[in-house]
Write a protein that holds these residues in place. Sequence first.
Motif, PDB file in Angstrom:
ATOM      1  N   TRP A  99      -7.317  -1.298  -3.753  1.00  0.00           N
ATOM      2  CA  TRP A  99      -6.297  -2.400  -3.252  1.00  0.00           C
ATOM      3  C   TRP A  99      -5.219  -1.604  -2.349  1.00  0.00           C
ATOM      4  O   TRP A  99      -4.825  -2.019  -1.487  1.00  0.00           O
ATOM      5  CB  TRP A  99      -5.864  -2.898  -4.603  1.00  0.00           C
ATOM      6  N   ARG A 102      -6.474  -0.622   0.729  1.00  0.00           N
ATOM      7  CA  ARG A 102      -6.671  -1.524   1.736  1.00  0.00           C
ATOM      8  C   ARG A 102      -5.302  -2.323   2.342  1.00  0.00           C
ATOM      9  O   ARG A 102      -5.261  -2.657   3.512  1.00  0.00           O
ATOM     10  CB  ARG A 102      -7.455  -2.589   0.848  1.00  0.00           C
ATOM     11  N   HIS A 103      -4.223  -2.350   1.377  1.00  0.00           N
ATOM     12  CA  HIS A 103      -3.062  -3.430   1.821  1.00  0.00           C
ATOM     13  C   HIS A 103      -1.868  -2.376   1.888  1.00  0.00           C
ATOM     14  O   HIS A 103      -1.060  -3.009   2.487  1.00  0.00           O
ATOM     15  CB  HIS A 103      -3.202  -4.193   0.604  1.00  0.00           C
ATOM     16  N   LEU A 104      -1.796  -1.272   1.586  1.00  0.00           N
ATOM     17  CA  LEU A 104      -0.468  -0.649   1.336  1.00  0.00           C
ATOM     18  C   LEU A 104      -0.438   0.596   1.996  1.00  0.00           C
ATOM     19  O   LEU A 104       0.465   1.612   2.094  1.00  0.00           O
ATOM     20  CB  LEU A 104      -0.122  -0.472  -0.162  1.00  0.00           C
TER      21      LEU A 104
END
Length: 161
Positions: A99, A102-104
Amino acid sequence: MQRTSFGQMPCPVARSLERIGEWWSILILRDAFYGLTRFDQFEQSLGIAPNMLTRRLKALCEAGLLERRPYQDRPPRYEYLLTEKGRDFRPVLWTLFAWGNRHLAPEGESVTLVDPESGLPIDPVVVNRHTGRPLAEGVRVVAGPAACESLRRRFERRTTI
Protein backbone atom coordinates in the motif's frame (compact mmCIF):
# COMPACT_ATOMS: atom_id res chain seq x y z
CA MET A 1 -3.90 14.33 28.25
CA GLN A 2 -4.78 10.71 28.90
CA ARG A 3 -4.76 8.26 26.02
CA THR A 4 -8.00 6.49 25.15
CA SER A 5 -7.85 2.71 25.45
CA PHE A 6 -9.39 0.63 22.66
CA GLY A 7 -8.79 -2.69 24.42
CA GLN A 8 -12.36 -3.17 25.62
CA MET A 9 -14.07 -2.13 22.40
CA PRO A 10 -15.78 -5.00 20.58
CA CYS A 11 -14.21 -4.02 17.23
CA PRO A 12 -11.24 -6.19 16.16
CA VAL A 13 -9.62 -3.20 14.42
CA ALA A 14 -9.78 -1.16 17.64
CA ARG A 15 -8.38 -4.04 19.70
CA SER A 16 -5.56 -4.55 17.19
CA LEU A 17 -4.70 -0.86 17.34
CA GLU A 18 -4.56 -1.11 21.12
CA ARG A 19 -1.72 -3.64 20.78
CA ILE A 20 0.22 -2.49 17.70
CA GLY A 21 -1.31 0.82 16.61
CA GLU A 22 1.51 3.02 17.89
CA TRP A 23 3.92 3.63 14.98
CA TRP A 24 7.06 2.65 16.89
CA SER A 25 5.52 -0.75 17.58
CA ILE A 26 4.95 -1.46 13.91
CA LEU A 27 8.48 -0.33 13.04
CA ILE A 28 9.94 -2.54 15.79
CA LEU A 29 7.97 -5.49 14.41
CA ARG A 30 9.20 -4.64 10.90
CA ASP A 31 12.80 -4.65 12.13
CA ALA A 32 12.21 -7.93 13.97
CA PHE A 33 11.10 -9.44 10.65
CA TYR A 34 14.36 -8.08 9.16
CA GLY A 35 16.19 -10.15 11.79
CA LEU A 36 16.99 -7.56 14.46
CA THR A 37 16.71 -8.93 18.00
CA ARG A 38 18.75 -6.75 20.33
CA PHE A 39 17.96 -3.46 22.02
CA ASP A 40 20.94 -1.65 20.51
CA GLN A 41 20.06 -2.92 17.03
CA PHE A 42 16.52 -1.55 17.29
CA GLU A 43 17.80 1.71 18.78
CA GLN A 44 20.32 2.23 15.98
CA SER A 45 17.94 1.20 13.19
CA LEU A 46 15.07 3.38 14.36
CA GLY A 47 16.85 6.33 15.97
CA ILE A 48 14.40 5.95 18.84
CA ALA A 49 15.02 7.27 22.36
CA PRO A 50 16.02 4.46 24.76
CA ASN A 51 13.16 5.16 27.17
CA MET A 52 10.59 4.98 24.34
CA LEU A 53 12.16 1.79 22.98
CA THR A 54 12.05 0.23 26.44
CA ARG A 55 8.33 1.04 26.76
CA ARG A 56 7.49 -0.25 23.28
CA LEU A 57 9.45 -3.49 23.69
CA LYS A 58 7.79 -4.08 27.05
CA ALA A 59 4.34 -3.47 25.56
CA LEU A 60 5.02 -5.80 22.62
CA CYS A 61 6.18 -8.51 25.04
CA GLU A 62 3.12 -8.02 27.26
CA ALA A 63 0.90 -8.24 24.16
CA GLY A 64 2.55 -11.55 23.28
CA LEU A 65 4.07 -10.37 19.98
CA LEU A 66 7.68 -10.54 21.16
CA GLU A 67 9.43 -12.75 23.69
CA ARG A 68 12.28 -11.39 25.83
CA ARG A 69 15.14 -13.88 26.31
CA PRO A 70 18.49 -13.41 28.06
CA TYR A 71 21.56 -13.81 25.88
CA GLN A 72 24.22 -12.54 28.32
CA ASP A 73 24.55 -12.74 32.10
CA ARG A 74 27.11 -10.05 32.95
CA PRO A 75 25.81 -7.48 32.41
CA PRO A 76 22.35 -8.91 31.84
CA ARG A 77 21.28 -8.41 28.24
CA TYR A 78 18.20 -9.58 26.40
CA GLU A 79 17.08 -10.27 22.87
CA TYR A 80 13.55 -9.85 21.57
CA LEU A 81 12.19 -12.62 19.37
CA LEU A 82 8.95 -12.79 17.43
CA THR A 83 6.39 -15.16 18.90
CA GLU A 84 3.86 -17.07 16.81
CA LYS A 85 1.43 -14.22 17.42
CA GLY A 86 4.08 -11.75 16.26
CA ARG A 87 4.87 -13.81 13.16
CA ASP A 88 1.15 -13.79 12.33
CA PHE A 89 1.51 -10.02 11.84
CA ARG A 90 3.72 -10.62 8.76
CA PRO A 91 0.92 -10.50 6.14
CA VAL A 92 -0.31 -7.22 7.63
CA LEU A 93 3.19 -5.78 7.31
CA TRP A 94 3.60 -6.97 3.72
CA THR A 95 0.22 -5.45 2.84
CA LEU A 96 1.37 -2.14 4.39
CA PHE A 97 4.52 -2.35 2.24
CA ALA A 98 2.46 -2.75 -0.91
CA TRP A 99 0.00 0.00 0.00
CA GLY A 100 2.82 2.41 0.90
CA ASN A 101 4.69 1.66 -2.32
CA ARG A 102 1.53 2.09 -4.40
CA HIS A 103 0.23 5.29 -2.79
CA LEU A 104 3.03 7.02 -0.87
CA ALA A 105 6.18 6.60 -2.97
CA PRO A 106 5.98 8.96 -5.96
CA GLU A 107 9.78 8.72 -6.30
CA GLY A 108 9.54 4.94 -6.67
CA GLU A 109 9.90 1.96 -4.36
CA SER A 110 12.77 2.15 -1.88
CA VAL A 111 11.98 -1.37 -0.64
CA THR A 112 10.49 -4.11 -2.78
CA LEU A 113 9.08 -7.47 -1.79
CA VAL A 114 10.40 -10.30 -3.97
CA ASP A 115 9.81 -14.02 -4.26
CA PRO A 116 12.90 -15.75 -2.82
CA GLU A 117 12.87 -18.48 -5.49
CA SER A 118 12.17 -16.51 -8.66
CA GLY A 119 13.44 -13.09 -7.60
CA LEU A 120 10.31 -11.56 -9.12
CA PRO A 121 8.46 -8.74 -7.35
CA ILE A 122 5.55 -9.71 -5.11
CA ASP A 123 2.32 -7.72 -4.99
CA PRO A 124 0.55 -9.06 -1.90
CA VAL A 125 -3.21 -9.26 -1.82
CA VAL A 126 -5.55 -10.34 0.93
CA VAL A 127 -7.65 -13.33 -0.07
CA ASN A 128 -10.44 -15.34 1.44
CA ARG A 129 -8.74 -18.46 2.84
CA HIS A 130 -11.75 -20.62 1.89
CA THR A 131 -12.34 -19.43 -1.68
CA GLY A 132 -8.98 -17.94 -2.66
CA ARG A 133 -10.76 -14.83 -3.99
CA PRO A 134 -9.16 -11.40 -3.35
CA LEU A 135 -10.91 -9.21 -0.79
CA ALA A 136 -10.41 -5.89 -2.56
CA GLU A 137 -14.16 -5.27 -2.70
CA GLY A 138 -17.43 -7.00 -1.98
CA VAL A 139 -16.97 -7.83 1.69
CA ARG A 140 -19.91 -7.66 4.05
CA VAL A 141 -19.19 -7.01 7.73
CA VAL A 142 -21.69 -8.67 10.06
CA ALA A 143 -22.00 -9.03 13.81
CA GLY A 144 -20.18 -12.06 15.15
CA PRO A 145 -21.36 -14.56 17.76
CA ALA A 146 -20.03 -12.47 20.66
CA ALA A 147 -21.50 -9.16 19.44
CA CYS A 148 -23.63 -7.11 21.82
CA GLU A 149 -27.12 -6.02 20.83
CA SER A 150 -26.11 -2.48 19.82
CA LEU A 151 -23.40 -3.85 17.54
CA ARG A 152 -25.89 -6.26 15.99
CA ARG A 153 -28.28 -3.37 15.27
CA ARG A 154 -25.46 -1.31 13.74
CA PHE A 155 -24.51 -4.04 11.28
CA GLU A 156 -28.11 -4.90 10.37
CA ARG A 157 -28.24 -1.50 8.62
CA ARG A 158 -24.95 -2.02 6.77
CA THR A 159 -24.46 -3.37 3.29
CA THR A 160 -21.39 -4.47 1.43
CA ILE A 161 -18.21 -2.37 1.78
